[in-house]
Design an enzyme around this catalytic site. Sequence first.
Site, mmCIF file in Angstrom:
data_model
loop_
_atom_site.group_PDB
_atom_site.id
_atom_site.type_symbol
_atom_site.label_atom_id
_atom_site.label_comp_id
_atom_site.label_asym_id
_atom_site.label_seq_id
_atom_site.Cartn_x
_atom_site.Cartn_y
_atom_site.Cartn_z
ATOM 1 N N GLU A 1 -50.361 -10.203 -41.122
ATOM 2 C CA GLU A 1 -50.708 -11.607 -40.948
ATOM 3 C C GLU A 1 -50.265 -12.470 -42.125
ATOM 4 O O GLU A 1 -49.825 -13.614 -41.936
ATOM 5 C CB GLU A 1 -52.218 -11.743 -40.736
ATOM 6 C CG GLU A 1 -52.720 -11.144 -39.431
ATOM 7 C CD GLU A 1 -53.020 -9.658 -39.531
ATOM 8 O OE1 GLU A 1 -53.446 -9.077 -38.515
ATOM 9 O OE2 GLU A 1 -52.830 -9.072 -40.624
ATOM 10 N N LYS B 1 -50.900 8.202 -26.645
ATOM 11 C CA LYS B 1 -51.977 7.359 -26.138
ATOM 12 C C LYS B 1 -52.200 7.652 -24.655
ATOM 13 O O LYS B 1 -51.254 7.815 -23.891
ATOM 14 C CB LYS B 1 -51.641 5.877 -26.326
ATOM 15 C CG LYS B 1 -52.096 5.328 -27.662
ATOM 16 C CD LYS B 1 -52.229 3.827 -27.629
ATOM 17 C CE LYS B 1 -52.915 3.324 -28.887
ATOM 18 N NZ LYS B 1 -53.125 1.876 -28.884
ATOM 19 N N ARG C 1 -57.013 -13.210 -42.502
ATOM 20 C CA ARG C 1 -56.264 -12.264 -43.332
ATOM 21 C C ARG C 1 -55.062 -12.918 -44.005
ATOM 22 O O ARG C 1 -54.460 -12.335 -44.907
ATOM 23 C CB ARG C 1 -55.821 -11.079 -42.473
ATOM 24 C CG ARG C 1 -56.994 -10.261 -41.936
ATOM 25 C CD ARG C 1 -56.579 -9.362 -40.770
ATOM 26 N NE ARG C 1 -55.653 -8.326 -41.153
ATOM 27 C CZ ARG C 1 -55.991 -7.081 -41.475
ATOM 28 N NH1 ARG C 1 -57.249 -6.722 -41.471
ATOM 29 N NH2 ARG C 1 -55.076 -6.193 -41.786
#
Length: 655
Positions: free
Chosen positions: A372, A283, A400
Amino acid sequence: MSHPLLSRIDSPADLKRLSRAELKQLAVELRDYLLQNVARTGGHLSSNLGTVELTIALHHVFDTPTDRLVWDVGHQTYPHKILTGRRDRMPTLRQYGGMSGFPRRDESEYDTFGTAHSSTSISAALGMAIGAQLRGEARKAVAIIGDGAMTAGMAFEALNNGGVPHHGKMADLLVVLNDNDMSISPPVGALNRYLARLMSGRFYAQARESAKQVLSNVPPLFELAKKLEEHAKGLVVPATIFEEFGFNYVGPIDGHDLDSLIPTLENLRDRGGPQFLHVVTKKGYGYKLAEADPIAYHGPGKFDPAVGLKKPAASDAPPKPTFTQVFGQWLCDMAAHDTRLVAITPAMREGSGMVEFHQKFPGRYFDVGIAEQHAVTFAGGLACEGLKPVVAIYSTFLQRGYDQLIHDIALQNLPVVFALDRAGVVGADGATHMGAYDIAYVRCIPNMSLIAPADENETRQALSAAYAQNHPVAVRYPRGSGAGVAVQPTLDALPWGKGEVRRQASAVAGQPRIAILAFGTLLYPALQAAEALNATVANMRFIKPLDTALVAELARTHDVIVTVEEGCVMGGAGSAVLEALGQLGLPRQTLTLGLRDEFLEHGDPAKLLSLQGLDAAGIERQIRERFLGAASDTQAQAAVPAASNVTPLVTPLRG
């Protein structure tokens, strides 16, 4: 720097005419163009810098858009957008009427599937691959998913389904695991440790060093071995888990090396059946500041690339605390007061304001990864053992885990606190992250309570009130800062189920008596509107249980009832008030103000609220038009144009 190659790329077809050397130069230009543009607009940076070469390779090898690329989450698709004819739209990124920060089917035929929530790409790409088979069309489907997103159960459900024959045929599906050892927060869980072992296993390290010693005396072979090193990892450390799902595993390979990426992708493109390619990227790659701190540069605002993100000077006045910060401080204070408190996040430590809690109470902090559903039921299990779980979760992310909220928490009446961050209008992230529905979907569940505090101090008091209950309670609060009300350091709780009158209207002959019932932070624009309208304003605070005594009192003393909320009107807090008026036998003229029955476009939150008529001017205008005959002169000038002249907030989806 200039971008001579990039300026010639108007579609992926242009990539196919470039040599390997030109593609490498294109990567340099694309990374610079990306950095310069995001620095001007704000947006996701670290993730996009890390996918430049991978994006170039995918579009160079595959015949897009005939071949389908599905980008998981989609916050890393700026290079994809730039290379697919949207280069000149980058200055409009995440602005109202401009280009979305995520893939959208109505924006480009190259955006084959709308993504912004995690771990959906493999399921969607598998559906596309099977769809091509059923239609007799020869095309490939590719899912690009990060290592953080691979922690979600949905990704494994899709792998489980993708590695078996469908009506006797294997799907032509390629899953590209973009392994950057970082989602938004640092990744967690057994899978991440397994992926890390692929890169750092002792067996691999020993084999690597032995090979170096043998080949160091033969320089040409030594250089060849270095190039093949990433390929060899997949042989030395077998990727059992993916092979067992029925996928042919290849990798890991360097995701920034086009000389590795392109031939590997070409080979996998030409093979049938389910394929799994493991690429390793970094990243922030190519921008040292983002490489060093990918979390800080995950989603920065505007900044100078030459300087980096500005650190606040000692002389700078401290900004108003955000609601997220208020929650984080309350969490630490309540944890110090009550040792039963445990806190759970589905991979959003930074976003949910839990860094300090993690540092102070590491044994009571649980990051369960992007899962979740598991987060909600895990909290239920903790509650069964006498602990007091607090689940910090975005409004749209709790969607979710909705079955778990009903079946595992509410049905069993377990005392779990849900801190619903990003409730209401969120701005630049757009429709996928707008917390528009939590009022409607929470208040319909038995045993659940829901509080909408109006400001920073009430948020702290609302959390204390929720924590004191012996049943599930959600506290919703928006992104960013509020009215700037000073936060008291105590752990005092709001009076349970009670609202308050914040402004009392004076009686005026011939004018209808108007009461505005405000839920949440829209109390403050409602108070502004009430000054111009001579209206009463109630800060309702509680959506469920609704303060029906206050509703009855206001209905008996006023002619008009107006509700205001930063959530969908259908099934929202206004609906709760209408239900109460009906049950009380107190019919009144009513107006329910909130988010209309449409998906909101991305843009500045203040502008979006204005377009929805939920700023002070909009609230005043709508009440005047409905009950007072006409808008004032000032409001008439500020009124929204006639519907025929209004640009739709969302373009109809491409068929």
